[in-house]
Write a protein that holds these residues in place. Structure first.
Motif, PDB file in Angstrom:
ATOM      1  N   MET A   1       0.821  -1.187   0.000  1.00  0.00           N
ATOM      2  CA  MET A   1       0.000   0.000   0.000  1.00  0.00           C
ATOM      3  C   MET A   1       0.869   1.256   0.000  1.00  0.00           C
ATOM      4  SD  MET A   1      -3.178   1.003   0.261  1.00  0.00           S
ATOM      5  CE  MET A   1      -4.109   2.358   0.793  1.00  0.00           C
ATOM      6  N   LYS A   2       1.944   1.281   0.835  1.00  0.00           N
ATOM      7  CA  LYS A   2       2.814   2.439   0.911  1.00  0.00           C
ATOM      8  C   LYS A   2       3.548   2.677  -0.405  1.00  0.00           C
ATOM      9  CE  LYS A   2       3.653   2.647   5.840  1.00  0.00           C
ATOM     10  NZ  LYS A   2       4.663   2.666   6.894  1.00  0.00           N
ATOM     11  N   LYS A   3       3.923   1.579  -1.097  1.00  0.00           N
ATOM     12  CA  LYS A   3       4.613   1.727  -2.374  1.00  0.00           C
ATOM     13  C   LYS A   3       3.716   2.407  -3.399  1.00  0.00           C
ATOM     14  CE  LYS A   3       7.904  -2.044  -2.114  1.00  0.00           C
ATOM     15  NZ  LYS A   3       8.376  -3.266  -2.739  1.00  0.00           N
ATOM     16  N   LYS A   4       2.434   2.069  -3.406  1.00  0.00           N
ATOM     17  CA  LYS A   4       1.490   2.693  -4.333  1.00  0.00           C
ATOM     18  C   LYS A   4       1.350   4.184  -4.057  1.00  0.00           C
ATOM     19  CE  LYS A   4      -1.253  -1.433  -5.170  1.00  0.00           C
ATOM     20  NZ  LYS A   4      -2.572  -2.063  -5.052  1.00  0.00           N
ATOM     21  N   VAL A   5       1.324   4.551  -2.802  1.00  0.00           N
ATOM     22  CA  VAL A   5       1.203   5.960  -2.427  1.00  0.00           C
ATOM     23  C   VAL A   5       2.455   6.721  -2.855  1.00  0.00           C
ATOM     24  CG1 VAL A   5       1.026   7.557  -0.474  1.00  0.00           C
ATOM     25  CG2 VAL A   5      -0.404   5.515  -0.541  1.00  0.00           C
ATOM     26  N   TYR A   6       3.646   6.129  -2.645  1.00  0.00           N
ATOM     27  CA  TYR A   6       4.879   6.788  -3.027  1.00  0.00           C
ATOM     28  C   TYR A   6       4.978   6.975  -4.547  1.00  0.00           C
ATOM     29  CZ  TYR A   6       6.578   6.315   1.740  1.00  0.00           C
ATOM     30  OH  TYR A   6       6.736   6.420   3.096  1.00  0.00           O
ATOM     31  N   TRP A   7       4.431   6.070  -5.311  1.00  0.00           N
ATOM     32  CA  TRP A   7       4.405   6.207  -6.759  1.00  0.00           C
ATOM     33  C   TRP A   7       3.367   7.230  -7.202  1.00  0.00           C
ATOM     34  CZ3 TRP A   7       7.826   4.653 -10.169  1.00  0.00           C
ATOM     35  CH2 TRP A   7       8.709   3.643  -9.818  1.00  0.00           C
ATOM     36  N   LEU A   8       2.338   7.375  -6.444  1.00  0.00           N
ATOM     37  CA  LEU A   8       1.248   8.280  -6.791  1.00  0.00           C
ATOM     38  C   LEU A   8       1.600   9.742  -6.523  1.00  0.00           C
ATOM     39  CD1 LEU A   8      -1.653   8.382  -7.800  1.00  0.00           C
ATOM     40  CD2 LEU A   8      -2.411   8.100  -5.451  1.00  0.00           C
ATOM     41  N   ILE A   9       2.384   9.997  -5.502  1.00  0.00           N
ATOM     42  CA  ILE A   9       2.713  11.375  -5.108  1.00  0.00           C
ATOM     43  C   ILE A   9       3.418  12.149  -6.232  1.00  0.00           C
ATOM     44  CG2 ILE A   9       4.116  12.769  -3.527  1.00  0.00           C
ATOM     45  CD1 ILE A   9       3.285  10.821  -1.305  1.00  0.00           C
ATOM     46  N   PRO A  10       4.460  11.622  -6.886  1.00  0.00           N
ATOM     47  CA  PRO A  10       5.098  12.404  -7.972  1.00  0.00           C
ATOM     48  C   PRO A  10       4.130  12.710  -9.122  1.00  0.00           C
ATOM     49  CG  PRO A  10       6.499  10.567  -7.333  1.00  0.00           C
ATOM     50  CD  PRO A  10       5.211  10.397  -6.609  1.00  0.00           C
ATOM     51  N   PHE A  11       3.261  11.761  -9.440  1.00  0.00           N
ATOM     52  CA  PHE A  11       2.304  12.011 -10.516  1.00  0.00           C
ATOM     53  C   PHE A  11       1.275  13.072 -10.106  1.00  0.00           C
ATOM     54  CE2 PHE A  11       3.790   7.724 -11.725  1.00  0.00           C
ATOM     55  CZ  PHE A  11       4.269   8.040 -12.995  1.00  0.00           C
TER      56      PHE A  11
END
Length: 170
Positions: A1-11
């Motif tokens: 779940m945290k990995k998805k959030v970290y990928w989502l933030i730059p976008f």
């Protein structure tokens, strides 16, 4: 779940940045809305058409005068879209209605077969610059910003050089 959030933030940040860039534009070091920027570009297009027609004016050729009349009418129609009624009238006076308007100066020169001299070219330049001031007026309320936009507009259209060439084809 945290990995998805970290990928989502730059976008998300990139999306917000691009959204901000598409709403406001810079013209003459002044930040203007995209609608005002589009209005400036439209005005520039019709001013360039008028300048081109003025450069080609020959008092012996009726088509050249008709091209100027058409360019003046188009500029009046397009530039007055976002203006209040007082500024619309002032622009119309400078371009069409007044005895010293660009259209009447050309009409008089054509009817009397006047060649362009410094007085006639100066009269057109005076009215032309008044018209540019009026087209810039609704873009921003601040006088300093208006002046920056006006100067950039004159620079980009090369108005001074083109107005100096008015009537050189005769």
């Amino acid at each position: 779940m945290k990995k998805k959030v970290y990928w989502l933030i730059p976008f998300l940040i990139l999306g917000l940045f691009l959204t901000g860039c598409s709403r406001n534009k810079v013209y003459g070091t002044v930040v203007v809305s995209s609608n005002n920027y589009n209005q400036i570009q439209t005005n520039k297009k019709y001013v360039n058409q008028l300048l081109k027609a003025l450069e080609k004016f020959d008092s012996e050729k009726p088509k050249t005068a008709e091209n100027i009349y058409s360019a003046v009418d188009k500029l009046d129609k397009e530039a007055s879209k976002n203006m209040n009624s007082q500024n619309k009238k002032a622009l119309r006076d400078v371009l069409i209605d007044n005895n010293k308007s660009i259209k009447n100066i050309i009409k008089n020169a054509y009817q009397n077969h006047y060649g362009f001299d410094d007085d006639l070219s100066g009269s057109i330049s005076t009215e032309f610059y008044k018209a540019i001031h009026l087209t810039v007026k609704p873009i921003t309320k601040q006088t300093a910003n208006r002046k920056k936009i006006y100067n950039e507009f004159i620079k980009e259209t090369k108005a001074q050089q083109k107005l100096n060439n008015v009537g050189n084809t005769q």
